[in-house]
Design a protein around this motif. Structure first.
Motif, PDB file in Angstrom:
ATOM      1  N   LEU A   1       2.022  -1.546   2.977  1.00 51.09           N
ATOM      2  CA  LEU A   1       2.104  -0.213   3.558  1.00 51.09           C
ATOM      3  C   LEU A   1       3.405   0.019   4.313  1.00 51.09           C
ATOM      4  O   LEU A   1       4.044   1.066   4.169  1.00 51.09           O
ATOM      5  CB  LEU A   1       0.911   0.010   4.488  1.00 51.09           C
ATOM      6  CG  LEU A   1       0.748   1.408   5.097  1.00 51.09           C
ATOM      7  CD1 LEU A   1       0.513   2.438   4.001  1.00 51.09           C
ATOM      8  CD2 LEU A   1      -0.428   1.413   6.077  1.00 51.09           C
TER       9      LEU A   1
ATOM     10  N   PHE B   1      -1.287   5.459  -2.099  1.00 48.03           N
ATOM     11  CA  PHE B   1      -1.443   5.825  -0.692  1.00 48.03           C
ATOM     12  C   PHE B   1      -0.213   5.397   0.110  1.00 48.03           C
ATOM     13  O   PHE B   1       0.274   6.145   0.963  1.00 48.03           O
ATOM     14  CB  PHE B   1      -2.702   5.158  -0.137  1.00 48.03           C
ATOM     15  CG  PHE B   1      -2.906   5.369   1.330  1.00 48.03           C
ATOM     16  CD1 PHE B   1      -3.457   6.544   1.819  1.00 48.03           C
ATOM     17  CD2 PHE B   1      -2.539   4.385   2.240  1.00 48.03           C
ATOM     18  CE1 PHE B   1      -3.634   6.744   3.178  1.00 48.03           C
ATOM     19  CE2 PHE B   1      -2.720   4.565   3.607  1.00 48.03           C
ATOM     20  CZ  PHE B   1      -3.269   5.748   4.072  1.00 48.03           C
ATOM     21  N   SER B   2       0.301   4.196  -0.161  1.00 46.78           N
ATOM     22  CA  SER B   2       1.476   3.696   0.554  1.00 46.78           C
ATOM     23  C   SER B   2       2.690   4.578   0.296  1.00 46.78           C
ATOM     24  O   SER B   2       3.448   4.896   1.218  1.00 46.78           O
ATOM     25  CB  SER B   2       1.778   2.254   0.124  1.00 46.78           C
ATOM     26  OG  SER B   2       0.686   1.407   0.404  1.00 46.78           O
ATOM     27  N   ARG B   3       2.889   4.966  -0.968  1.00 44.72           N
ATOM     28  CA  ARG B   3       4.035   5.818  -1.292  1.00 44.72           C
ATOM     29  C   ARG B   3       3.907   7.205  -0.654  1.00 44.72           C
ATOM     30  O   ARG B   3       4.898   7.790  -0.215  1.00 44.72           O
ATOM     31  CB  ARG B   3       4.169   5.958  -2.810  1.00 44.72           C
ATOM     32  CG  ARG B   3       4.708   4.716  -3.503  1.00 44.72           C
ATOM     33  CD  ARG B   3       5.083   5.011  -4.943  1.00 44.72           C
ATOM     34  NE  ARG B   3       3.909   5.299  -5.753  1.00 44.72           N
ATOM     35  CZ  ARG B   3       3.238   4.395  -6.448  1.00 44.72           C
ATOM     36  NH1 ARG B   3       3.626   3.131  -6.419  1.00 44.72           N
ATOM     37  NH2 ARG B   3       2.184   4.735  -7.167  1.00 44.72           N
ATOM     38  N   ALA B   4       2.674   7.705  -0.568  1.00 42.91           N
ATOM     39  CA  ALA B   4       2.459   9.062  -0.054  1.00 42.91           C
ATOM     40  C   ALA B   4       2.541   9.120   1.475  1.00 42.91           C
ATOM     41  O   ALA B   4       3.087  10.078   2.036  1.00 42.91           O
ATOM     42  CB  ALA B   4       1.109   9.595  -0.532  1.00 42.91           C
ATOM     43  N   TYR B   5       2.003   8.101   2.152  1.00 42.20           N
ATOM     44  CA  TYR B   5       1.850   8.188   3.610  1.00 42.20           C
ATOM     45  C   TYR B   5       2.575   7.087   4.370  1.00 42.20           C
ATOM     46  O   TYR B   5       2.540   7.074   5.608  1.00 42.20           O
ATOM     47  CB  TYR B   5       0.367   8.150   3.978  1.00 42.20           C
ATOM     48  CG  TYR B   5      -0.425   9.296   3.400  1.00 42.20           C
ATOM     49  CD1 TYR B   5      -0.349  10.575   3.942  1.00 42.20           C
ATOM     50  CD2 TYR B   5      -1.252   9.101   2.296  1.00 42.20           C
ATOM     51  CE1 TYR B   5      -1.070  11.623   3.413  1.00 42.20           C
ATOM     52  CE2 TYR B   5      -1.985  10.149   1.754  1.00 42.20           C
ATOM     53  CZ  TYR B   5      -1.886  11.403   2.315  1.00 42.20           C
ATOM     54  OH  TYR B   5      -2.598  12.440   1.779  1.00 42.20           O
ATOM     55  N   GLY B   6       3.216   6.151   3.666  1.00 42.03           N
ATOM     56  CA  GLY B   6       3.879   5.036   4.339  1.00 42.03           C
ATOM     57  C   GLY B   6       4.934   5.487   5.329  1.00 42.03           C
ATOM     58  O   GLY B   6       4.998   4.990   6.466  1.00 42.03           O
ATOM     59  N   ASP B   7       5.772   6.450   4.937  1.00 41.82           N
ATOM     60  CA  ASP B   7       6.835   6.933   5.826  1.00 41.82           C
ATOM     61  C   ASP B   7       6.255   7.619   7.061  1.00 41.82           C
ATOM     62  O   ASP B   7       6.774   7.463   8.180  1.00 41.82           O
ATOM     63  CB  ASP B   7       7.752   7.895   5.079  1.00 41.82           C
ATOM     64  CG  ASP B   7       8.571   7.195   4.001  1.00 41.82           C
ATOM     65  OD1 ASP B   7       8.732   5.962   4.094  1.00 41.82           O
ATOM     66  OD2 ASP B   7       9.032   7.883   3.074  1.00 41.82           O
ATOM     67  N   ASP B   8       5.188   8.393   6.881  1.00 42.49           N
ATOM     68  CA  ASP B   8       4.564   9.080   8.024  1.00 42.49           C
ATOM     69  C   ASP B   8       3.955   8.075   8.991  1.00 42.49           C
ATOM     70  O   ASP B   8       4.067   8.237  10.218  1.00 42.49           O
ATOM     71  CB  ASP B   8       3.478  10.040   7.526  1.00 42.49           C
ATOM     72  CG  ASP B   8       4.057  11.198   6.722  1.00 42.49           C
ATOM     73  OD1 ASP B   8       5.232  11.549   6.957  1.00 42.49           O
ATOM     74  OD2 ASP B   8       3.332  11.743   5.868  1.00 42.49           O
ATOM     75  N   ILE B   9       3.307   7.050   8.459  1.00 39.45           N
ATOM     76  CA  ILE B   9       2.705   6.023   9.325  1.00 39.45           C
ATOM     77  C   ILE B   9       3.795   5.259  10.069  1.00 39.45           C
ATOM     78  O   ILE B   9       3.668   4.967  11.265  1.00 39.45           O
ATOM     79  CB  ILE B   9       1.831   5.067   8.487  1.00 39.45           C
ATOM     80  CG1 ILE B   9       0.634   5.829   7.902  1.00 39.45           C
ATOM     81  CG2 ILE B   9       1.347   3.895   9.331  1.00 39.45           C
ATOM     82  CD1 ILE B   9      -0.190   5.024   6.928  1.00 39.45           C
TER      83      ILE B   9
END
Length: 301
Positions: A163, A35-43
């Motif tokens: 995250l 989850f961190s790799r997939a959405y970390g940049d967006d967050i």
């Protein structure tokens, strides 16, 4: 034989439990990393405007001449409290902070406390209002608040750092999560404690739900809400030292260095600076709340 097998299973139970815990932990960690790799940049991009504002506010406090910042803070305390003792105490505390070379760290701490407190109020008060209007919402949110208040503060750091990494934004999120429960609980409590006869009188005059909230419930609940704001500020200040572990600059970092290197004087002075800020916030906000309440009582009396 069956009895022996049962006894053997019972004696192996701790080992079975540890194996199950390791398996569950490994599974959760893998999913959270994914989850961190997939959405970390967006967050991180979502919080970028907040980071920019925090950095701008921090630079404003640090780069502005100290005597202007001192005058503004003292003026705000005087306007809020109208107390010569509180104002003089604020002036003396800030002058001593500057004399002992802690001015920049104090300004960094002040910037993150102001931003975190404002965020906690903006997010927490609407939740408290919702809780006060519905027993079901209160029953659903209370367990979450219990977890937020009883969870060890260091535990908050783990998922946030995984995250978003280390920096100001993770520290800000951790401080807000830790500091928000008091304002939610006391907003809910203050509105629920408003006298029902007053609400009946408002209903008799045909007041809408919004008018009752803004003109009746919130003003009467103000002392309790101000107590919640005070507690939120205290919780945020208490989290400053912990947040320094993940890169939040300010008075927390010298305290952490003092603990690591056994610098008693450095730790004591920076700790006292945190205490001084806490007392200034507490006294000024309490005095403002009491004065505002007296003014409303006089206006309606």
């Amino acid at each position: 034989m069956d009895w022996f097998d049962n006894v053997k299973w019972l004696t192996d139970f701790p080992q079975i439990g540890r194996s199950s815990l390791r398996l569950m932990s490994r599974t959760i960690d893998q999913h959270y990393r994914a989850f961190s790799r997939a959405y970390g940049d967006d967050i991180e991009a979502f919080f970028r405007p907040l980071l920019d504002f925090l950095l701008w506010f921090e630079k404003l406090l640090i780069n502005t001449p100290w005597w202007i910042v001192l005058a503004v803070i003292v003026a705000i305390v005087w306007i809020a409290s109208r107390s010569a003792k509180i104002t003089a105490g604020t002036l003396i505390a800030l002058v001593l902070i500057g004399v002992f070379g802690m001015w920049e760290d104090t300004m960094r701490t002040l910037s993150i406390i102001v931003v975190c407190t404002a965020l906690s109020i903006i997010l927490g008060m609407p939740i408290g209002i919702l809780m006060s209007r519905s027993n079901k919402v209160q029953a659903a949110i209370n367990p979450i608040l219990d977890v937020m208040q009883t969870m060890p503060s260091f535990v908050y750091l783990i998922p946030i750092v995984m995250l978003l990494g280390i920096g100001l934004i993770p520290g800000l999120i951790v401080v807000v999560i830790y500091a928000m429960p008091p304002i939610i609980r006391l907003t809910n409590l203050g509105i629920r404690l408003v006298d029902k006869e007053v609400l009946e009188a408002a209903n008799a005059f045909g007041a809408s739900s919004w008018q009752k909230l803004v003109h009746v419930q919130m003003p009467l609940a103000l002392p309790t809400i101000m107590a919640g704001i005070n507690q939120t500020i205290m919780m945020a200040l208490a989290m400053v030292v912990v947040a320094s572990l993940i890169g939040v600059r300010g008075l927390g970092q010298p305290v952490l260095q003092a603990i690591t290197n056994q610098y008693f004087t450095q730790g004591l002075l920076n700790g006292l600076a945190i205490v001084a800020i806490a007392i200034v916030f507490d006294r000024a906000s309490q005095s403002y709340g009491k004065r505002l309440q007296r003014h409303r009582e006089a206006a309606h009396g």
